[in-house]
Scaffold this motif. Structure first.
Motif, mmCIF file in Angstrom:
data_model
loop_
_atom_site.group_PDB
_atom_site.id
_atom_site.type_symbol
_atom_site.label_atom_id
_atom_site.label_comp_id
_atom_site.label_asym_id
_atom_site.label_seq_id
_atom_site.Cartn_x
_atom_site.Cartn_y
_atom_site.Cartn_z
ATOM 1 N N PRO A 13 0.817 -1.224 0.000
ATOM 2 C CA PRO A 13 0.000 0.000 0.000
ATOM 3 C C PRO A 13 0.846 1.267 0.000
ATOM 4 O O PRO A 13 0.502 2.255 -0.672
ATOM 5 N N LEU A 14 1.967 1.246 0.713
ATOM 6 C CA LEU A 14 2.867 2.401 0.720
ATOM 7 C C LEU A 14 3.537 2.579 -0.639
ATOM 8 O O LEU A 14 3.604 3.700 -1.159
ATOM 9 N N PHE A 15 4.044 1.490 -1.205
ATOM 10 C CA PHE A 15 4.774 1.586 -2.476
ATOM 11 C C PHE A 15 3.872 2.137 -3.584
ATOM 12 O O PHE A 15 4.286 3.011 -4.363
ATOM 13 N N GLU A 16 2.670 1.618 -3.659
ATOM 14 C CA GLU A 16 1.759 2.025 -4.740
ATOM 15 C C GLU A 16 1.326 3.476 -4.586
ATOM 16 O O GLU A 16 1.303 4.236 -5.565
ATOM 17 N N ALA A 17 0.995 3.876 -3.362
ATOM 18 C CA ALA A 17 0.579 5.259 -3.140
ATOM 19 C C ALA A 17 1.744 6.216 -3.349
ATOM 20 O O ALA A 17 1.568 7.330 -3.858
ATOM 21 N N CYS A 18 2.940 5.788 -2.983
ATOM 22 C CA CYS A 18 4.121 6.629 -3.194
ATOM 23 C C CYS A 18 4.375 6.829 -4.684
ATOM 24 O O CYS A 18 4.646 7.943 -5.126
ATOM 25 N N ALA A 19 4.296 5.751 -5.474
ATOM 26 C CA ALA A 19 4.549 5.869 -6.914
ATOM 27 C C ALA A 19 3.590 6.867 -7.556
ATOM 28 O O ALA A 19 4.001 7.721 -8.357
ATOM 29 N N THR A 20 2.323 6.794 -7.176
ATOM 30 C CA THR A 20 1.321 7.699 -7.750
ATOM 31 C C THR A 20 1.561 9.141 -7.324
ATOM 32 O O THR A 20 1.563 10.058 -8.147
ATOM 33 N N SER A 21 1.774 9.351 -6.032
ATOM 34 C CA SER A 21 1.916 10.722 -5.529
ATOM 35 C C SER A 21 3.248 11.346 -5.949
ATOM 36 O O SER A 21 3.335 12.560 -6.153
ATOM 37 N N LEU A 22 4.281 10.524 -6.111
ATOM 38 C CA LEU A 22 5.559 11.052 -6.600
ATOM 39 C C LEU A 22 5.413 11.542 -8.034
ATOM 40 O O LEU A 22 5.939 12.609 -8.395
#
Length: 331
Positions: A141-150
């Motif tokens: 959940p962290l990796f996916e949300a980070c990729a999108t928000s980055l």
């Protein structure tokens, strides 16, 4: 009075005519094949060609996104968590978000020691259920949300909606709240290690994949005293991470790259350590200055066609004859 007409030449035999026609067709066919047929086989295998053409530099690191995904599917395990452990999992995610938010210059001060102890406690409680292959997937959940928000932050940088200094210190709230809590302050790291350009573009097609691996690596480090980080990642992604650390001259200094190279044989058994050492030894030098080191490499490994061909290309780049008639060690 007319002179006598010369006798007509004897008629060509059918066999000779057929033979000549066949020769003509063969010649025409050969010309057509030369111009329009398939390209000749390359002189070197693909890997050798890449190494030879790169000369003093390492070839560009190309990570196969599909292979990376397959490797993770084979390696990772989705643990079955009890209700109590699901609560621990959520507590871990929230603690990491808190730690990420604290990395920005306008963040409220936190008790870092207490927060780290909380992260250690909840992660240790999860390990018996996850084992070495199930802990990193908990961070999805962290990796996916980070990729999108980055990507949203990088797009804002490219549009000029935010400055690089703002993005590196305290991107505005609430607009970039998701980036703050899911990524932490990663822009300075991305710049330092040559993953993004000053124009907020990914440096290479493999750069976002390297960052994705780094995210998983960072999560795996949480329990590195319990489970070795290397065992928590798929072999392919750990190999790609190791190669990047050795081969990207803009990502790390030579001393750091040598340190990673000293460990590579246990990670990538067939890695060309000799060539890597030679390239690090001549970092920043011209082809002419690098020739003695590569002559030494050829002398130490006379059976390596790869090394001989790299030396030949270096001599050509330096404007010297392809083959030296001087003694070894002399440019």
């Amino acid at each position: 009075m007319h002179s006598p007409r010369p006798p007509a030449p004897p008629a060509m035999s059918p066999a000779i005519a057929v033979a000549l026609a066949g020769c003509a067709l063969l010649i025409i066919g050969a010309l057509l094949w030369k111009n329009f047929g398939p390209s000749p086989e390359p002189q070197w295998a693909h890997e050798d060609a890449a190494q030879i053409q790169s000369g003093l530099d390492f070839p560009s690191l190309n990570i196969d996104a599909e292979e990376l995904q397959r490797a993770r599917q084979v390696h990772d395990e989705a643990p079955e968590l009890s209700r109590e452990l699901r609560a621990q999992h959520q507590a871990l995610i929230e603690a990491i978000k808190e730690a990420n938010r604290a990395q920005f210059t306008d963040a409220e001060p936190i008790d870092a020691r207490s927060l780290q102890a909380r992260i250690d406690d909840v992660s240790a409680a999860l390990v018996p259920a996850t084992g070495p292959r199930g802990f990193v997937p908990l961070g999805s959940p962290l990796f996916e949300a980070c990729a999108t928000s980055l990507e949203e932050l990088l797009a804002a940088l490219r549009r000029g909606a935010i400055t690089l200094d703002e993005a590196s210190t305290a991107p505005a709230l609430p607009r970039f709240a998701s980036y703050r809590e899911h990524c932490g302050n990663v822009i300075p790291m991305l710049r330092q290690h040559n993953l993004i350009t000053n124009n907020a573009l990914w440096q290479t097609p493999s750069s976002p994949l390297i960052f994705d691996i780094l995210q998983r690596y960072r999560f795996a480090e949480i329990i590195h005293t319990i489970q070795p980080t290397r065992l928590q990642l798929a072999p392919y992604e750990y190999e790609m991470l190791t190669r990047w650390r050795i081969e990207d001259a803009e990502a790390f200094d030579v001393r750091t790259r040598r340190r990673f190279l000293s460990r590579v044989s246990t990670i990538i058994p067939d890695y060309d350590v000799n060539l890597a050492h030679a390239r690090l030894d001549v970092h920043g030098r011209s082809p002419a200055e690098a020739i003695p080191r590569f002559q030494q490499l050829v002398s130490e490994h006379p059976d390596s066609a790869r090394y001989r061909d790299i030396l030949t290309e270096l001599r050509r780049s330096a404007g010297l004859p392809a083959r030296s008639t001087t003694s070894p060690g002399t440019p």
